[in-house]
Design an enzyme around this catalytic site. Structure first.
Site, PDB file in Angstrom:
ATOM      1  CB  SER A 153     -55.815  83.020  89.076  1.00 16.55           C
ATOM      2  OG  SER A 153     -56.380  83.084  90.054  1.00 16.55           O
ATOM      3  CE1 TYR A 208     -51.891  79.385  90.795  1.00 14.94           C
ATOM      4  CE2 TYR A 208     -53.545  80.648  92.356  1.00 14.94           C
ATOM      5  CZ  TYR A 208     -53.208  79.993  91.072  1.00 14.94           C
ATOM      6  OH  TYR A 208     -53.915  80.013  90.034  1.00 14.94           O
ATOM      7  CE  LYS A 227     -51.468  80.853  87.519  1.00 10.29           C
ATOM      8  NZ  LYS A 227     -51.447  79.909  86.216  1.00 10.29           N
TER       9      LYS A 227
END
Ligand code: UDP
Length: 330
Positions: free
Chosen positions: A117, A141, A145
């Protein structure tokens, strides 16, 4: 090629599975159905219900199906929730990826395409965002990633795992069959559609004091079908390239107010709006859009669908599935 897709019952996993099958690949669709929907798994895929945190189940799936490649979508993906439940995010996103790498290497599966992302750039210091900008974690989060990207990079260097890291900007839209059905929903376009449908009373615009022409945040929305097609190209590009990370976006930015106008135009419905303060957490950058030129070059791919295409396809899917996947319709 036989491709194992994790998170195949989720939004992007289901639509990429559809694209893989259309391109002539075989798909092993793996999902724990915690957040995914069984009805989102294409009938031509072989469905395996398994959780990435269950190492034995994963090893058994690899032993039974012997995939040539993995497309890894399964992850928790809500920024705000990750601040409340960091351990859950690390267990699912990181420990799950560890199990996945172990299973791949144990079964000599050496092609890995990772669903990353633009969140890995934190609040990017320049736009358009290029892949060489530093990775900065602003929440668990984002940290998860970045860590999985780094784990994949080490496996690429040390174990010969051919790795494509795909950094999505803002996916939106639907295919004819599959769409976005999250609970809770936090993303702008599905929320705006829910207001247009009358399922929600109004949309709150999070901040009108950003340094942008209309004061609202600018993002790079990319059609999920363009995104799915990029995965097929990435899988092919692994023949020639051992390790790469590319941005997947259109290269142009759209403000929150422009998205709202698109929804009003396409749906032809009223869309009541409330102008609120910036989103809590303060991590929303004013302007984020991709420089997609590396993806264009390496993948021989370019996003071709417009914002109105995204909104129209998502609107059409919602019209056919008024209660999402729970209505039992296909
Ligand atoms: N946004 C908004 N109202 C909402 C949801 C989102 O104004 O109800 C804004 C949000 O602040 C951001 C943009 O819409 O600027 C896109 O948000 P989304 O959550 O869809 O994606 P993000 O860019 O945060 O990953």
């Amino acid at each position: 090629m036989k491709v194992l897709v994790t998170g195949a019952a989720g939004y992007i996993g289901s639509i990429t599975t559809e694209a893989l099958l259309r391109a002539g690949h075989q798909v092993v669709a793996l999902d724990n159905l915690d957040l995914g929907h069984r009805a989102a798994v294409h009938e031509s895929a072989t469905f395996v219900r398994a959780d990435l945190r269950d190492r034995d189940a994963l090893l058994a799936a690899f032993a039974a199906h012997r995939p040539d490649a993995v497309l890894h979508f399964a992850a928790y993906a809500l920024v705000g929730e990750s601040m409340q439940r960091p351990a859950a995010y690390f267990a699912n996103n990181i420990a799950g990826a560890c199990n996945l790498f172990d299973a791949m290497l144990a079964h000599d599966c050496r092609r890995f395409v990772f669903s990353s992302s633009c969140t890995v750039y934190g609040q990017p210091q320049q736009v358009p965002v290029t892949e060489d900008l530093p990775r900065v974690a602003l929440n668990p989060y984002g940290a998860s990633k970045i860590m999985v990207e780094e784990m994949a990079e080490w496996h690429a260097r040390l174990s010969g795992l051919r790795t494509a890291i795909l950094r999505y900007f803002n996916p939106a839209g639907a295919s004819a069959r599959y769409g976005e059905d999250h609970a809770p929903e936090t993303h702008l376009i599905p929320l705006a559609l829910a207001v247009a449908e009358g399922r929600l009373p109004q949309l709150t615009v999070f901040g009108t004091d950003y340094p942008t022409p209309d004061g609202t945040c600018i993002r790079d929305y990319i059609h999920v079908v363009d995104l799915a097609e990029a995965h097929i190209r990435a899988l092919e590009a692994l023949d020639a390239h051992e390790l790469f990370a590319v941005n997947l976006g259109t290269g142009s930015g759209t403000s929150v107010l422009e998205v709202i106008e698109s929804v009003r135009r396409v749906a032809g419905r009223a869309l009541p709006v409330e102008y609120g303060p910036r989103r809590p957490g303060g991590a929303d950058s004013a302007i984020t859009y991709a420089d997609p030129s590396l993806a264009n070059e390496l993948l021989h791919w370019r996003a071709s669908r417009t914002l109105d295409d995204m909104v129209a396809s998502a609107w059409a899917w919602r019209q056919r599935h008024p209660r999402g996947y729970d209505d039992g319709a296909q």
